[in-house]
Structures are given as structure tokens and as C-alpha cells.
Motif scaffolding. Structure first.
Motif: not given
Length: 268
Positions: A157-170
Motif C-alpha cells: 500500500d503506497e498511500n499507507a506507506a506515505r502516511i507512515s513517513g516512508v519516502p515513497v517517491d525516492r
């Protein structure tokens, strides 16, 4: 006289095993992100890089790697612009790669060199290409180990990862480049037409055997390594194409495990 007394078979086994280890590492995230066809898109795009390399008189593997990276970044860029129809990015890049490869291949004088990339030539790997595969394999393994948790989150889940602070784009950028490099070297060894199978089929088999993310990945690597070794042995003794033999063994393994699970459930 053993098969490993030949230098070309030593290189083939080393390259094959290295690719068998790293392709499931890349394929795991690809499958979970429902982008299984990205291998096809990049491998077809790599053919245009091969043609460019042959036309310029440079190493075609480096040309394939450059085009693969550009194509992978293009797929990621289109996915961001069209998030609701992200699968179209793969089709668009694949179409561009096939079209460009088709046009450029007409200008290649030595068609044998170009055609060798269609089904691969793992037994013809040079020492320079061996070092290239070793370098990329080490890079992929270190990155996957270092970013294991981040890739795990993004895969589901990219959205949940982004909310958790994971630098998804990088992380996506790094993973995209690694995928492109893996596909480019795998296209040289097993062939552009079947490289996507090595990314997906072992994962499919691993999903029938493992009960967790790590378990699936471990079983996928075991499947890939076993079928690679078996495929090389069969191709040597019976004069078969190594790439095609390896993929057929992977598919056979998947079917056996799938049927075995069905029969086991029926007995229970």
C-alpha cells in the motif's frame, strides 16, 4: 570430464545463479504492486538500446541498460500522471520500445548479434559482462536488504506507506532504476522475450509454498536457483536453449506445486 571444467559454463552458472537470486527480489515487489508486465515492457525497450549500441559500435548491454532506465522512469512518470489508469504506462512504453527496436533493427548490419538478445546467450557471456552482472547483482542485493522494510510497505500500500513517513517517491525511483538494470542484463543472458517470466513465475510458485512475505521470497529464490541450474544442465546435455529451458522448468515447478495444493485440499 565435468561440465564446470569449461570456462564458458563456469561463467554461465555464475551469471545464472546471480540472476536467479536477484530477479525474485525485484519480482516480489513488481507482483505485489500488480505490475507484472513491466518486465515485458522494459525487455522490449532494451532491444532498441541493443540496436543503438550495435549501430554506434559500443557495448549493446550498456545501450540496453541506458534505454531500460529511461523506459522505467517513463513508466513511473506516466503512472504518477495517470494514477487511475497506471497500467497504461506499461503498454505505452512497451509500444514505444517495440516500435523503436523494429525501426532501428533494420539498420543493424549484423542481425545475428541483435537476434542473440531475443532468446539470450548465457553460455556466450564475456568476462566483462560477467563483471557487469556481478556488480549489478551486488547492488540489487544490498539495496533490497537495506530497504527491505520500505519495499515491504510500498508493495502492499503506497498511500499507507506515505502516511507512515516512508519516502515513497525516492524508494520508487531507486527501485525503478534497479529493475531496469536487472532487466537489461537478464535480457542478454536469458533473452528479452522471456526475461519477464524470471521476474514473475518464481514468485507465483513461491506464493503457493510460502505463508509470509519473507517465506514467499525465500521459496521464489530456491525455485529460481534450482531451475536455473537444472536448465543449464539440460541445455548442455541435450543441446537446448538455456533461457527457454529455465523458464519452462519454472512453469513446470509452479504447475506441480499448484496441482499438489489442490489435491492436498481435496484430501483434507
Amino acid at each position: 570430464m565435468t561440465i564446470l571444467q569449461y570456462g564458458f559454463m563456469q561463467r554461465a552458472f555464475l551469471v545464472g545463479i546471480l540472476l536467479a537470486v536477484i530477479t525474485p527480489c525485484i519480482g516480489m515487489t513488481i507482483v505485489l504492486k500488480r505490475m507484472s508486465m513491466i518486465g515485458d515492457a522494459l525487455s522490449h525497450a532494451s532491444l532498441s538500446g541493443v540496436a543503438i549500441g550495435l549501430l554506434l559500435g559500443s557495448n549493446p548491454v550498456l545501450g540496453a541498460a541506458a534505454i531500460c532506465v529511461a523506459a522505467a522512469l517513463g513508466i513511473e512518470g506516466i503512472r504518477r500522471k495517470l494514477p487511475r489508469y497506471s497500467e497504461m504506462a506499461i503498454a505505452i512504453v512497451m509500444s514505444a520500445g517495440i516500435g523503436l527496436a523494429g525501426v532501428l533493427s533494420g539498420f543493424v548490419k549484423n542481425s545475428a548479434n541483435f537476434n542473440s538478445f531475443l532468446f539470450g546467450s548465457i553460455v556466450a557471456i564475456s568476462r566483462e559482462e560477467l563483471f557487469l552482472v556481478c556488480g549489478i547483482s551486488l547492488l540489487v542485493l544490498l539495496t533490497v536488504i537495506f530497504l527491505y522494510r520500505e519495499l515491504f510497505y510500498i508493495a502492499f500500500d503506497e498511500n499507507a506507506a506515505r502516511i507512515s513517513g516512508v519516502p515513497v517517491d525516492r524508494i520508487n525511483f531507486i527501485f525503478t532504476v534497479l529493475t531496469a538494470l536487472t532487466v537489461s542484463v537478464a535480457s542478454r543472458t536469458v533473452g528479452a522475450l522471456i526475461v519477464s517470466s524470471m521476474l514473475v513465475v518464481p514468485i507465483a510458485g513461491g506464493m503457493q509454498m510460502g505463508k509470509s512475505y519473507r517465506g514467499v521470497l525465500v521459496f521464489a529464490v530456491i525455485i529460481a536457483v534450482s531451475t536455473t541450474v537444472g536448465g543449464l544442465l539440460l541445455s548442455y546435455h541435450f543441446g537446448l536453449k538455456p533461457g527457454g529451458t529455465i523458464v519452462l522448468l519454472e512453469v513446470l515447478w509452479f504447475l506441480i506445486v499448484l496441482v499438489g495444493r489442490v489435491l492436498w485440499r481435496q484430501r483434507r
